[in-house]
Design a protein around this motif. Structure first.
Motif, PDB file in Angstrom:
ATOM      1  N   ARG A  44       0.818  -1.225   0.000  1.00 18.79           N
ATOM      2  CA  ARG A  44       0.000   0.000   0.000  1.00 18.79           C
ATOM      3  C   ARG A  44       0.845   1.265   0.000  1.00 18.79           C
ATOM      4  O   ARG A  44       0.473   2.257  -0.615  1.00 18.79           O
ATOM      5  CB  ARG A  44      -0.935  -0.004   1.206  1.00 18.79           C
ATOM      6  CG  ARG A  44      -1.975  -1.105   1.115  1.00 18.79           C
ATOM      7  CD  ARG A  44      -2.904  -1.039   2.274  1.00 18.79           C
ATOM      8  NE  ARG A  44      -3.715   0.172   2.086  1.00 18.79           N
ATOM      9  CZ  ARG A  44      -4.703   0.519   2.871  1.00 18.79           C
ATOM     10  NH1 ARG A  44      -5.013  -0.206   3.909  1.00 18.79           N
ATOM     11  NH2 ARG A  44      -5.390   1.613   2.638  1.00 18.79           N
ATOM     12  N   ILE A  45       1.954   1.251   0.697  1.00 21.54           N
ATOM     13  CA  ILE A  45       2.798   2.450   0.731  1.00 21.54           C
ATOM     14  C   ILE A  45       3.361   2.725  -0.654  1.00 21.54           C
ATOM     15  O   ILE A  45       3.307   3.851  -1.153  1.00 21.54           O
ATOM     16  CB  ILE A  45       3.931   2.297   1.769  1.00 21.54           C
ATOM     17  CG1 ILE A  45       3.331   2.241   3.177  1.00 21.54           C
ATOM     18  CG2 ILE A  45       4.942   3.443   1.647  1.00 21.54           C
ATOM     19  CD1 ILE A  45       4.318   1.880   4.254  1.00 21.54           C
ATOM     20  N   ARG A  47       2.112   1.741  -3.456  1.00 22.77           N
ATOM     21  CA  ARG A  47       0.988   2.100  -4.329  1.00 22.77           C
ATOM     22  C   ARG A  47       0.706   3.603  -4.215  1.00 22.77           C
ATOM     23  O   ARG A  47       0.491   4.277  -5.216  1.00 22.77           O
ATOM     24  CB  ARG A  47      -0.243   1.265  -3.956  1.00 22.77           C
ATOM     25  CG  ARG A  47      -1.334   1.329  -4.975  1.00 22.77           C
ATOM     26  CD  ARG A  47      -2.410   0.296  -4.746  1.00 22.77           C
ATOM     27  NE  ARG A  47      -2.807   0.212  -3.354  1.00 22.77           N
ATOM     28  CZ  ARG A  47      -3.045  -0.919  -2.707  1.00 22.77           C
ATOM     29  NH1 ARG A  47      -2.919  -2.069  -3.327  1.00 22.77           N
ATOM     30  NH2 ARG A  47      -3.417  -0.913  -1.454  1.00 22.77           N
ATOM     31  N   GLU A  48       0.719   4.138  -3.001  1.00 23.41           N
ATOM     32  CA  GLU A  48       0.498   5.576  -2.785  1.00 23.41           C
ATOM     33  C   GLU A  48       1.611   6.396  -3.414  1.00 23.41           C
ATOM     34  O   GLU A  48       1.362   7.338  -4.159  1.00 23.41           O
ATOM     35  CB  GLU A  48       0.400   5.864  -1.285  1.00 23.41           C
ATOM     36  CG  GLU A  48       0.383   7.321  -0.929  1.00 23.41           C
ATOM     37  CD  GLU A  48      -0.865   8.065  -1.340  1.00 23.41           C
ATOM     38  OE1 GLU A  48      -0.817   9.305  -1.401  1.00 23.41           O
ATOM     39  OE2 GLU A  48      -1.891   7.421  -1.623  1.00 23.41           O
ATOM     40  N   ARG A  52       1.475   8.878  -6.758  1.00 21.98           N
ATOM     41  CA  ARG A  52       1.788  10.299  -6.553  1.00 21.98           C
ATOM     42  C   ARG A  52       2.915  10.746  -7.481  1.00 21.98           C
ATOM     43  O   ARG A  52       2.860  11.831  -8.052  1.00 21.98           O
ATOM     44  CB  ARG A  52       2.203  10.568  -5.105  1.00 21.98           C
ATOM     45  CG  ARG A  52       1.119  10.518  -4.070  1.00 21.98           C
ATOM     46  CD  ARG A  52       0.154  11.683  -4.117  1.00 21.98           C
ATOM     47  NE  ARG A  52       0.714  12.997  -3.976  1.00 21.98           N
ATOM     48  CZ  ARG A  52       0.852  13.661  -2.848  1.00 21.98           C
ATOM     49  NH1 ARG A  52       0.479  13.122  -1.713  1.00 21.98           N
ATOM     50  NH2 ARG A  52       1.351  14.866  -2.843  1.00 21.98           N
ATOM     51  N   GLN A 117      -5.886  14.835  -5.166  1.00 21.56           N
ATOM     52  CA  GLN A 117      -4.815  15.239  -4.260  1.00 21.56           C
ATOM     53  C   GLN A 117      -4.840  16.748  -4.062  1.00 21.56           C
ATOM     54  O   GLN A 117      -4.654  17.237  -2.953  1.00 21.56           O
ATOM     55  CB  GLN A 117      -3.459  14.785  -4.810  1.00 21.56           C
ATOM     56  CG  GLN A 117      -2.376  14.780  -3.784  1.00 21.56           C
ATOM     57  CD  GLN A 117      -2.654  13.804  -2.648  1.00 21.56           C
ATOM     58  OE1 GLN A 117      -2.980  12.657  -2.872  1.00 21.56           O
ATOM     59  NE2 GLN A 117      -2.547  14.285  -1.429  1.00 21.56           N
ATOM     60  N   TYR A 125      -6.826  13.098   2.959  1.00 20.20           N
ATOM     61  CA  TYR A 125      -5.976  12.175   2.218  1.00 20.20           C
ATOM     62  C   TYR A 125      -6.800  11.440   1.188  1.00 20.20           C
ATOM     63  O   TYR A 125      -8.018  11.360   1.283  1.00 20.20           O
ATOM     64  CB  TYR A 125      -5.288  11.175   3.159  1.00 20.20           C
ATOM     65  CG  TYR A 125      -6.233  10.263   3.868  1.00 20.20           C
ATOM     66  CD1 TYR A 125      -6.536   9.007   3.350  1.00 20.20           C
ATOM     67  CD2 TYR A 125      -6.866  10.647   5.054  1.00 20.20           C
ATOM     68  CE1 TYR A 125      -7.435   8.174   3.992  1.00 20.20           C
ATOM     69  CE2 TYR A 125      -7.747   9.821   5.697  1.00 20.20           C
ATOM     70  CZ  TYR A 125      -8.037   8.569   5.142  1.00 20.20           C
ATOM     71  OH  TYR A 125      -8.934   7.749   5.786  1.00 20.20           O
ATOM     72  N   VAL A 126      -6.135  10.917   0.178  1.00 17.75           N
ATOM     73  CA  VAL A 126      -6.753  10.106  -0.865  1.00 17.75           C
ATOM     74  C   VAL A 126      -6.387   8.668  -0.586  1.00 17.75           C
ATOM     75  O   VAL A 126      -5.213   8.322  -0.512  1.00 17.75           O
ATOM     76  CB  VAL A 126      -6.265  10.535  -2.274  1.00 17.75           C
ATOM     77  CG1 VAL A 126      -6.866   9.635  -3.329  1.00 17.75           C
ATOM     78  CG2 VAL A 126      -6.590  11.983  -2.536  1.00 17.75           C
ATOM     79  N   ASP A 127      -7.381   7.816  -0.424  1.00 20.37           N
ATOM     80  CA  ASP A 127      -7.145   6.390  -0.187  1.00 20.37           C
ATOM     81  C   ASP A 127      -7.274   5.679  -1.524  1.00 20.37           C
ATOM     82  O   ASP A 127      -8.372   5.464  -2.025  1.00 20.37           O
ATOM     83  CB  ASP A 127      -8.156   5.838   0.825  1.00 20.37           C
ATOM     84  CG  ASP A 127      -7.863   4.406   1.213  1.00 20.37           C
ATOM     85  OD1 ASP A 127      -6.754   3.932   0.926  1.00 20.37           O
ATOM     86  OD2 ASP A 127      -8.743   3.778   1.813  1.00 20.37           O
ATOM     87  N   ARG A 128      -6.128   5.355  -2.116  1.00 20.46           N
ATOM     88  CA  ARG A 128      -6.130   4.710  -3.441  1.00 20.46           C
ATOM     89  C   ARG A 128      -6.325   3.219  -3.268  1.00 20.46           C
ATOM     90  O   ARG A 128      -5.648   2.584  -2.497  1.00 20.46           O
ATOM     91  CB  ARG A 128      -4.814   4.991  -4.147  1.00 20.46           C
ATOM     92  CG  ARG A 128      -4.668   6.435  -4.508  1.00 20.46           C
ATOM     93  CD  ARG A 128      -3.254   6.743  -4.955  1.00 20.46           C
ATOM     94  NE  ARG A 128      -3.128   8.105  -5.403  1.00 20.46           N
ATOM     95  CZ  ARG A 128      -2.935   9.137  -4.598  1.00 20.46           C
ATOM     96  NH1 ARG A 128      -2.869   8.956  -3.305  1.00 20.46           N
ATOM     97  NH2 ARG A 128      -2.822  10.361  -5.083  1.00 20.46           N
ATOM     98  N   GLU A 129      -7.239   2.672  -4.028  1.00 19.24           N
ATOM     99  CA  GLU A 129      -7.514   1.233  -3.927  1.00 19.24           C
ATOM    100  C   GLU A 129      -7.330   0.588  -5.274  1.00 19.24           C
ATOM    101  O   GLU A 129      -7.683   1.127  -6.277  1.00 19.24           O
ATOM    102  CB  GLU A 129      -8.938   1.031  -3.444  1.00 19.24           C
ATOM    103  CG  GLU A 129      -9.260  -0.401  -3.160  1.00 19.24           C
ATOM    104  CD  GLU A 129     -10.641  -0.560  -2.554  1.00 19.24           C
ATOM    105  OE1 GLU A 129     -11.423  -1.319  -3.120  1.00 19.24           O
ATOM    106  OE2 GLU A 129     -10.918   0.113  -1.552  1.00 19.24           O
TER     107      GLU A 129
END
Length: 129
Positions: A44-45, A47-48, A52, A117, A125-129
């Motif tokens: 997940r990190i 991916r963020e 970005r 963003q 924050y934006v939670d990208r899935e």
């Protein structure tokens, strides 16, 4: 890395070609991707951060009002307004914003992420899935 990561983010990854295989091996060896089926960003990190970085060239070009303009009187986020205003932005400026992106298939996704963003910048924050 961009050559591998952009198709993975877009969900259009296809293997093939010696150079591409070397690129894929390099990104895998760095631990950025997991060779599941389909290939995915390793965690997940990453991916963020990857999204970005890929969207950073568009983010500076995306005008977005502050998040507070999308908050309804009851405190809920007005998602339909966000999407409407993004669609207006895309119709008017999408070609110009996406022009500098080398992988055009993922440009709409990355520009949307850049827009979100900018909307939440400093206030969420934006939670990208």
């Amino acid at each position: 890395m961009r050559r591998v990561l952009e198709p993975v983010v877009a969900g259009t990854h296809e293997g093939g070609g010696d150079t591409y295989d070397d690129d894929l091996s390099y990104v895998r060896d760095l631990g950025l991707i997991a060779l599941d089926n389909p290939i995915r960003i390793a965690n997940r990190i990453y991916r963020e951060v990857i999204v970005r970085v890929l969207a950073s060239s568009a983010e500076a070009k995306v005008p977005a009002p502050p998040a507070r303009t999308f908050v309804q009187p009851d405190g809920r986020l007005d998602l339909s307004r966000i999407l409407r205003e993004f669609a207006d932005l895309w119709r008017e400026h999408g070609d110009v914003i996406a022009a500098g992106m080398p992988y055009h298939e993922v440009a709409p996704q990355l520009v949307l992420m850049a827009y979100l963003q900018r909307v939440v910048n400093g206030g969420g924050y934006v939670d990208r899935e």
